[in-house]
Motif scaffolding. Structure first.
Motif, PDB file in Angstrom:
ATOM      1  N   LEU A  84      -0.116  31.937 -37.312  1.00 54.26           N
ATOM      2  CA  LEU A  84      -0.820  31.949 -38.634  1.00 54.26           C
ATOM      3  C   LEU A  84      -1.837  30.823 -38.597  1.00 54.26           C
ATOM      4  O   LEU A  84      -1.711  29.718 -38.803  1.00 54.26           O
ATOM      5  N   VAL A  85      -3.145  31.364 -38.185  1.00 57.33           N
ATOM      6  CA  VAL A  85      -4.235  30.270 -38.231  1.00 57.33           C
ATOM      7  C   VAL A  85      -4.774  29.999 -39.495  1.00 57.33           C
ATOM      8  O   VAL A  85      -5.106  31.031 -40.431  1.00 57.33           O
ATOM      9  N   LEU A  86      -4.772  28.633 -39.998  1.00 58.35           N
ATOM     10  CA  LEU A  86      -5.151  28.332 -41.293  1.00 58.35           C
ATOM     11  C   LEU A  86      -6.336  27.336 -41.198  1.00 58.35           C
ATOM     12  O   LEU A  86      -5.937  26.272 -40.602  1.00 58.35           O
ATOM     13  N   VAL A 104       6.701  32.022 -39.338  1.00 52.78           N
ATOM     14  CA  VAL A 104       5.281  31.619 -39.406  1.00 52.78           C
ATOM     15  C   VAL A 104       5.253  30.399 -38.498  1.00 52.78           C
ATOM     16  O   VAL A 104       6.085  29.466 -39.134  1.00 52.78           O
ATOM     17  N   ILE A 105       4.686  30.219 -37.606  1.00 50.75           N
ATOM     18  CA  ILE A 105       4.137  28.944 -36.872  1.00 50.75           C
ATOM     19  C   ILE A 105       2.730  28.842 -37.371  1.00 50.75           C
ATOM     20  O   ILE A 105       1.865  29.577 -36.990  1.00 50.75           O
ATOM     21  N   ALA A 106       2.580  27.746 -38.203  1.00 54.56           N
ATOM     22  CA  ALA A 106       1.160  27.662 -38.736  1.00 54.56           C
ATOM     23  C   ALA A 106       0.626  26.869 -37.722  1.00 54.56           C
ATOM     24  O   ALA A 106       0.902  25.811 -37.246  1.00 54.56           O
ATOM     25  N   VAL A 126       4.894  23.997 -37.035  1.00 59.06           N
ATOM     26  CA  VAL A 126       3.445  23.672 -37.385  1.00 59.06           C
ATOM     27  C   VAL A 126       2.722  23.219 -35.997  1.00 59.06           C
ATOM     28  O   VAL A 126       3.511  22.395 -35.285  1.00 59.06           O
ATOM     29  N   LEU A 127       1.466  23.752 -35.857  1.00 57.37           N
ATOM     30  CA  LEU A 127       0.942  23.050 -34.776  1.00 57.37           C
ATOM     31  C   LEU A 127      -0.376  22.631 -35.302  1.00 57.37           C
ATOM     32  O   LEU A 127      -1.157  23.263 -36.021  1.00 57.37           O
ATOM     33  N   ARG A 159      -4.438  33.477 -31.989  1.00 58.81           N
ATOM     34  CA  ARG A 159      -4.792  34.288 -32.945  1.00 58.81           C
ATOM     35  C   ARG A 159      -3.574  34.639 -33.885  1.00 58.81           C
ATOM     36  O   ARG A 159      -2.730  34.521 -33.570  1.00 58.81           O
ATOM     37  N   THR A 160      -4.284  34.962 -35.309  1.00 59.12           N
ATOM     38  CA  THR A 160      -3.134  35.225 -36.159  1.00 59.12           C
ATOM     39  C   THR A 160      -2.549  36.519 -35.779  1.00 59.12           C
ATOM     40  O   THR A 160      -3.078  37.560 -35.381  1.00 59.12           O
ATOM     41  N   GLY A 161      -1.315  36.426 -35.806  1.00 59.61           N
ATOM     42  CA  GLY A 161      -0.468  37.659 -35.517  1.00 59.61           C
ATOM     43  C   GLY A 161       0.079  37.543 -34.267  1.00 59.61           C
ATOM     44  O   GLY A 161       1.198  38.464 -33.975  1.00 59.61           O
TER      45      GLY A 161
END
Length: 194
Positions: A84-86, A104-106, A126-127, A159-161
């Protein structure tokens, strides 16, 4: 106007340098060897620091399935999850209000690190694209036992997903690695082929 005493100036100077070093995760850079010799707890030669940084972002030797790498905050079991790209504060605010989906890996920028504090335990991992193992996010992650990589670099944009596997079982990064000390190998971020 009242002037500050030498003791007050020294105290303020020490405080400013401490805040800088904690925020940046490194010592002050110096072009002078005498500064390093006289105050090794404060200074590192700019040339030594730059040389140490060069190897930290070289992605040419990564395995084919690895899309990036980062500095592990603490050793943990490897994590697999959905990226999940934030990139915007609004996205984090929405997650605070609506909750974080499971698994989710943020992937966040440095500015999002502190913003994620209220929901950090809800992430699988988290990354963070910036910062060091001394950064605020890293400190909070250790407290909540949320696996985090700092200073992540990527061969291609995640990419998200997409499904990722992160090698949190790698050794935690040595805090001194950011200013010329011994460096542990970065942890790998891999794409999971479904």
């Amino acid at each position: 106007m009242e002037l500050l005493s030498k003791e007050e100036i020294d105290r303020l100077s020490t405080e400013v340098v401490s805040v800088f070093m904690e925020a940046e995760g490194r010592k002050l850079l110096s072009g002078s060897e005498i500064a390093v010799d006289e105050n090794p707890e404060l200074y590192v030669l700019r040339s030594d620091w730059e040389a140490a940084q060069e190897g930290r972002t070289d992605l040419s030797g990564l395995p084919d399935d690895a899309i990036g790498q980062g500095d592990n905050v603490f050793r943990h079991a490897d994590v697999e999850g959905e990226a999940l790209v934030l990139r915007e504060v609004d996205e984090i605010t929405r997650l605070i209000e609506e909750g974080v989906p499971e698994g989710v890996i943020a992937i966040i920028d440095d500015s999002g690190g502190t913003m994620t504090a209220p929901i950090l335990p809800e992430f699988e991992a988290v990354l963070c694209r910036a910062g060091t193992v001394r950064s605020h996010l890293a400190i909070i992650a250790r407290e909540f036992e949320v696996p985090v990589l700092m200073g992540c670099v990527f061969k291609r944009e995640p990419r998200t997903g997409e499904r990722l596997r992160v090698r949190y079982s790698s050794a935690a990064q040595n805090p001194d690695a950011y200013h010329g000390g011994e460096s542990n190998a970065p942890a790998l971020i891999e794409e999971v082929q479904l």
